[in-house]
Scaffold this motif. Sequence first.
Motif, short mmCIF file in Angstrom:
data_model
loop_
_atom_site.label_atom_id
_atom_site.label_comp_id
_atom_site.label_asym_id
_atom_site.label_seq_id
_atom_site.Cartn_x
_atom_site.Cartn_y
_atom_site.Cartn_z
N GLU A 243 0.82 -1.19 0.00
CA GLU A 243 0.00 0.00 0.00
C GLU A 243 0.87 1.25 0.00
N ARG A 244 0.49 2.22 -0.86
CA ARG A 244 1.24 3.46 -0.96
C ARG A 244 1.00 4.34 0.26
N ARG A 245 2.09 4.97 0.76
CA ARG A 245 1.94 5.90 1.87
C ARG A 245 1.23 7.16 1.39
N PRO A 246 0.45 7.82 2.26
CA PRO A 246 -0.17 9.07 1.86
C PRO A 246 0.89 10.09 1.45
N ARG A 247 0.63 10.78 0.34
CA ARG A 247 1.61 11.73 -0.19
C ARG A 247 1.14 13.16 0.11
N VAL A 248 2.03 13.91 0.75
CA VAL A 248 1.73 15.29 1.15
C VAL A 248 2.61 16.24 0.35
N LEU A 249 2.00 17.28 -0.21
CA LEU A 249 2.73 18.33 -0.92
C LEU A 249 2.79 19.57 -0.04
N VAL A 250 3.99 20.03 0.27
CA VAL A 250 4.19 21.23 1.07
C VAL A 250 4.60 22.38 0.14
N ILE A 251 3.77 23.43 0.11
CA ILE A 251 4.09 24.62 -0.70
C ILE A 251 4.39 25.75 0.29
N THR B 274 7.12 27.83 -4.53
CA THR B 274 6.18 28.79 -5.11
C THR B 274 4.87 28.10 -5.44
N GLY B 275 3.83 28.92 -5.61
CA GLY B 275 2.54 28.36 -5.98
C GLY B 275 2.58 27.70 -7.34
N GLU B 276 3.29 28.32 -8.30
CA GLU B 276 3.38 27.75 -9.64
C GLU B 276 4.07 26.39 -9.62
N GLU C 186 1.85 14.54 -10.17
CA GLU C 186 1.94 13.43 -9.22
C GLU C 186 0.60 13.25 -8.49
N PRO C 187 0.28 12.01 -8.09
CA PRO C 187 -0.90 11.83 -7.24
C PRO C 187 -0.63 12.40 -5.84
N ILE C 188 -1.44 13.35 -5.43
CA ILE C 188 -1.26 14.02 -4.14
C ILE C 188 -2.48 13.78 -3.28
N ASP C 189 -2.26 13.42 -2.01
CA ASP C 189 -3.37 13.15 -1.09
C ASP C 189 -3.73 14.37 -0.25
N VAL C 190 -2.76 15.18 0.13
CA VAL C 190 -2.99 16.37 0.95
C VAL C 190 -2.02 17.46 0.51
N ILE C 191 -2.50 18.71 0.52
CA ILE C 191 -1.64 19.86 0.23
C ILE C 191 -1.58 20.76 1.46
N LEU C 192 -0.36 21.07 1.89
CA LEU C 192 -0.12 22.08 2.92
C LEU C 192 0.40 23.32 2.21
N CYS C 193 -0.34 24.42 2.27
CA CYS C 193 0.01 25.58 1.45
C CYS C 193 0.05 26.86 2.29
N ASP C 194 1.18 27.55 2.23
CA ASP C 194 1.29 28.86 2.87
C ASP C 194 0.44 29.86 2.09
N LEU C 195 -0.21 30.77 2.81
CA LEU C 195 -1.04 31.76 2.13
C LEU C 195 -0.22 32.85 1.45
N ARG C 196 0.88 33.25 2.09
CA ARG C 196 1.69 34.34 1.57
C ARG C 196 2.85 33.77 0.77
N LEU C 197 2.66 33.72 -0.54
CA LEU C 197 3.69 33.18 -1.44
C LEU C 197 4.05 34.23 -2.48
N PRO C 198 5.27 34.20 -2.98
CA PRO C 198 5.64 35.11 -4.06
C PRO C 198 4.93 34.72 -5.35
N GLY C 199 4.49 35.71 -6.12
CA GLY C 199 3.78 35.40 -7.36
C GLY C 199 2.39 34.90 -7.06
N MET C 200 2.08 33.70 -7.46
CA MET C 200 0.78 33.09 -7.18
C MET C 200 0.67 32.82 -5.68
#
Length: 395
Positions: A2-10, A36-38, A47-61
């Motif tokens: 079984e694949r581990r849950p994949r988290v994307l940190v922006i 960056t957001g882009e 990539e298949p992503i299960d959860v995204i952790l995203c900072d609100l204050r990013l350069p550009g997007m």
Amino acid sequence: MERRPRVLVIEDDDVFRELEIRYLERRGYELLGAATGEAGLALFRAEPIDVILCDLRLPGMDGLDVLAAVAESAPETPVIVVSGASALDDAIQALKRGAWDFVTKPMESLSLLDRAVQTVLERAELLRQNREYRERLETLNRELERALNQLRADAEAGRRLQQKLLPDDGLRVGEWTLSRRLWPSTYLSGDFVDYFTIDERHVGLYIADVAGHGAASAILTVMLKILVRQYQDAHDREGDETILLPHRTLARLDSDLRQLDLQSHVATIFGVLDLKTRQLALAGGGHYPYPIVCSGGKWRSEPCPGRPLALFDDSRYYTQTLTLNPGDAVLLASDGVLEVIDGDSLDAKVDVLGRTFAAAGADLGALAEALGLGPDGAAVLPDDAALLLLAEGVA
């Protein structure tokens, strides 16, 4: 594996991003990072992503733009926004736009991240299961609609369809034989019987009496067959034990039928025979007469109470277990059988049925003849009638 849950940190703060990634990796997740957001969206699309952790204050997007893009293309993907304590208004705005949760930084403990990720993953899984359940019900509705159209278009085709759904008469499973008879009062029957092997050790069986007669009732017997087949498939594919536990099977049927809103109800008895232990587990759903057990030439009625299916919102069902002795036989009969028996009361009619069953033994044909029913469909009856016999050692 079984694949581990994949988290994307922006996160544009390199130090904090690396801190998040290392912590969550130690917690068992697979991590991807973007500054960056882009760049984050590019990873998300690749990539298949299960959860995204995203900072609100990013350069550009910025984080709100990332959230909008994810919500538009994959609304089922959880997004957790990360904001500074001074940007709570932005975090609240993000929740209104579809973010699943938010955490503030600086954090007292990175365990807040772990808890937030676990929570949204559990919620996403629940939503996935609910979506699949709705899709299954939609599939069932389509199958029901096809069956309904067929029955409406051609009563003879409907009768053939219902006959095809019946199990083979005289099915032999190990040392046991299962037999059945069905007499519709109209061209199509609201009574139904079924039995089937669940696995190498277990056999399922049930008798059902749908309120009413004719096509409408026959359609509901088709629905029962489809639902029970789905529970069997769930056991085969996923090890779901529902089909092995009569009370859980009835509870599941009750819930599924109420959601389909077919404007009718069903009286039933569902059983599972354990071939190894000789134990027969039974649960009742408003069905009478109760199962009749013949042992050593004597008979007894086994009370199996419960509420009918698809009638009440708060029904509960219970399993009781019988240990069958060598040579025992168990008879399930619909109430239409009692209609052909003379007697001043239901108890008196059940007594006649029990004594006739004990005299006929494990010969369902002889029992039908003694009751004046004859072969399948031969008798003209005031109500649908059905018999199901489980007996040991019958060829």
